[in-house]
Design a protein around this motif. Structure first.
Motif, PDB file in Angstrom:
ATOM      1  N   VAL A  35      12.206  -3.329  -0.219  1.00 51.05           N
ATOM      2  CA  VAL A  35      13.004  -2.277   0.409  1.00 51.05           C
ATOM      3  C   VAL A  35      12.278  -0.940   0.340  1.00 51.05           C
ATOM      4  O   VAL A  35      12.335  -0.128   1.285  1.00 51.05           O
ATOM      5  N   ILE A  36      11.538  -0.678  -0.728  1.00 55.21           N
ATOM      6  CA  ILE A  36      10.723   0.530  -0.827  1.00 55.21           C
ATOM      7  C   ILE A  36       9.603   0.494   0.211  1.00 55.21           C
ATOM      8  O   ILE A  36       9.297   1.495   0.864  1.00 55.21           O
ATOM      9  N   GLN A  37       9.006  -0.683   0.387  1.00 57.42           N
ATOM     10  CA  GLN A  37       7.944  -0.824   1.385  1.00 57.42           C
ATOM     11  C   GLN A  37       8.468  -0.586   2.794  1.00 57.42           C
ATOM     12  O   GLN A  37       7.762  -0.036   3.645  1.00 57.42           O
ATOM     13  N   ALA A  38       9.707  -0.994   3.046  1.00 59.03           N
ATOM     14  CA  ALA A  38      10.304  -0.754   4.366  1.00 59.03           C
ATOM     15  C   ALA A  38      10.486   0.743   4.613  1.00 59.03           C
ATOM     16  O   ALA A  38      10.243   1.239   5.720  1.00 59.03           O
ATOM     17  N   ILE A  39      10.918   1.462   3.588  1.00 62.75           N
ATOM     18  CA  ILE A  39      11.055   2.917   3.708  1.00 62.75           C
ATOM     19  C   ILE A  39       9.687   3.556   3.902  1.00 62.75           C
ATOM     20  O   ILE A  39       9.506   4.451   4.739  1.00 62.75           O
ATOM     21  N   ASP A  40       8.692   3.078   3.133  1.00 63.89           N
ATOM     22  CA  ASP A  40       7.331   3.592   3.271  1.00 63.89           C
ATOM     23  C   ASP A  40       6.827   3.442   4.704  1.00 63.89           C
ATOM     24  O   ASP A  40       6.201   4.352   5.260  1.00 63.89           O
ATOM     25  N   ALA A  41       7.058   2.294   5.300  1.00 61.24           N
ATOM     26  CA  ALA A  41       6.580   2.034   6.660  1.00 61.24           C
ATOM     27  C   ALA A  41       7.166   3.049   7.629  1.00 61.24           C
ATOM     28  O   ALA A  41       6.467   3.558   8.522  1.00 61.24           O
ATOM     29  N   ARG A  42       8.455   3.359   7.469  1.00 61.47           N
ATOM     30  CA  ARG A  42       9.094   4.338   8.352  1.00 61.47           C
ATOM     31  C   ARG A  42       8.525   5.733   8.096  1.00 61.47           C
ATOM     32  O   ARG A  42       8.219   6.486   9.033  1.00 61.47           O
ATOM     33  N   LEU A  43       8.360   6.094   6.827  1.00 60.74           N
ATOM     34  CA  LEU A  43       7.821   7.417   6.502  1.00 60.74           C
ATOM     35  C   LEU A  43       6.387   7.569   6.992  1.00 60.74           C
ATOM     36  O   LEU A  43       5.992   8.628   7.491  1.00 60.74           O
ATOM     37  N   ASP A  44       5.594   6.500   6.864  1.00 62.20           N
ATOM     38  CA  ASP A  44       4.207   6.556   7.323  1.00 62.20           C
ATOM     39  C   ASP A  44       4.124   6.705   8.835  1.00 62.20           C
ATOM     40  O   ASP A  44       3.284   7.443   9.351  1.00 62.20           O
ATOM     41  N   MET A  47       0.843  -1.187   0.000  1.00 57.53           N
ATOM     42  CA  MET A  47       0.000   0.000   0.000  1.00 57.53           C
ATOM     43  C   MET A  47       0.886   1.248   0.000  1.00 57.53           C
ATOM     44  O   MET A  47       1.899   1.302   0.702  1.00 57.53           O
ATOM     45  N   TYR A  48       0.476   2.268  -0.749  1.00 60.34           N
ATOM     46  CA  TYR A  48       1.248   3.496  -0.819  1.00 60.34           C
ATOM     47  C   TYR A  48       0.365   4.667  -0.419  1.00 60.34           C
ATOM     48  O   TYR A  48      -0.803   4.724  -0.760  1.00 60.34           O
ATOM     49  N   VAL A  49       0.940   5.578   0.320  1.00 62.19           N
ATOM     50  CA  VAL A  49       0.154   6.635   0.948  1.00 62.19           C
ATOM     51  C   VAL A  49       0.516   7.995   0.360  1.00 62.19           C
ATOM     52  O   VAL A  49       1.685   8.332   0.238  1.00 62.19           O
ATOM     53  N   ARG A  50      -0.508   8.785   0.000  1.00 64.78           N
ATOM     54  CA  ARG A  50      -0.290  10.173  -0.382  1.00 64.78           C
ATOM     55  C   ARG A  50      -0.945  11.040   0.687  1.00 64.78           C
ATOM     56  O   ARG A  50      -2.145  11.019   0.865  1.00 64.78           O
TER      57      ARG A  50
END
Length: 305
Positions: free
Chosen positions: A284-293, A1-4
């Protein structure tokens, strides 16, 4: 899932224009763009003219996202990538928006910090130019041949490399116009819009410099640094492009990050990193997303698959 994220509690008086140079993978480009959309920031995309634009067109429907109209056919190591960048800069400068900072990215980059952190950092460092620059004659001597020899990489005709060899055998070493000191390293940088205008104007007004650069190899890695280093803006240059890039494999292109690099990326204080491959290494992108979220908890968000 990607968040805006949309309704941010953080308000910034700064407007960033992200210029993305892209040529493939529309899904990955969309994921990157959605991460960059924030407040009044703008995203401009230069799509290689060799690439079919149809699979990318839907990205232009996102808020504050624009495609560069004047597209260039980009060749690796050729002046054409400078041309593509300049086309993007010109359209940003000609836009009706009051842009403060321009951030140059590739389509395989990704942010390591949330937009509020990026804004806070740039607002705390007004007027600074973040780009890598090494003196070719001392710290980056392997790049000297790029400017001292003739290169016909930007041309496409039979026998061009034979002609190039003959030219370099018969003609003396080339010298930078206006006795400029050549500096450079990575092509990706973040700079005030005032400096972007200066660089565009310099190339447009100095035809001899443009002709010289057209016959160098990989000028995207030194042309903009060289212009600013030999100008009144030198004192504003910071030898840090704010990117996490891994050259440990010693290949012509940097390492593609995988999940094995998770801890390095999540612990980095850089603002962006490259390069990533959503098709083969989405984790790895999802891991970064989780931290940013997690860092954006409490903001309103739009969730996209």
């Amino acid at each position: 899932m990607y968040v805006r994220y949309i309704n941010h509690p953080f308000e910034s008086s700064m407007r960033i224009a992200h210029l993305i140079l892209a040529h493939n993978n529309p899904q990955q480009l969309e994921v990157l763009v959605r991460r960059l959309i924030y407040a009044d920031d703008m995203v401009f995309i230069h799509l290689d003219k060799k690439t079919d634009a149809a699979p990318f067109e839907h990205i232009g429907n996102l808020p504050n996202v624009f495609f560069i109209k004047e597209r260039a056919k980009v060749g690796w190591g050729a002046y054409s990538i400078v041309e593509a960048t300049l086309n993007g800069f010109r359209e940003i400068l000609a836009s009706p928006f009051n842009i403060d900072v321009v951030n140059l990215l590739s389509g395989c980059d990704y942010p390591l910090q949330n937009p509020a952190t990026v804004h806070n950092f740039l607002q705390a460092n007004p007027g600074k130019i973040f780009m890598e620059f090494e003196l070719m004659r001392t710290n980056w001597q392997e790049a000297l041949s790029r400017v001292e020899r003739y290169h016909l990489t930007n041309y496409n005709f039979k026998g061009r490399y034979l002609l190039q060899s003959i030219m370099n055998r018969l003609l003396p070493k080339r010298r930078m116009p206006n006795r400029m000191t050549p500096v450079g390293r990575s092509q990706w940088f973040t700079a005030p819009a005032e400096c972007i205008k200066y660089m565009v104007d310099y190339i447009d007004q100095n035809k001899a410099f443009k002709r010289f650069i057209e016959h160098t190899w990989a000028p995207d890695e030194f042309v903009f640094q060289t212009i600013l280093y030999n100008s009144k803006y030198r004192e504003q240059m910071v030898n840090d492009n704010l990117r996490c890039i891994d050259w440990s494999e010693r290949n012509p292109s940097p390492k593609t990050y995988t999940i094995a690099d998770k801890s390095v990326l999540l612990c980095s204080d850089k603002l962006f990193a490259r390069k990533f491959d959503l098709t083969n290494h989405a984790d790895v992108i999802q891991a970064i997303d989780a931290r940013l979220d997690d860092n954006n908890e409490g903001n309103s968000a739009v969730i996209s698959a």
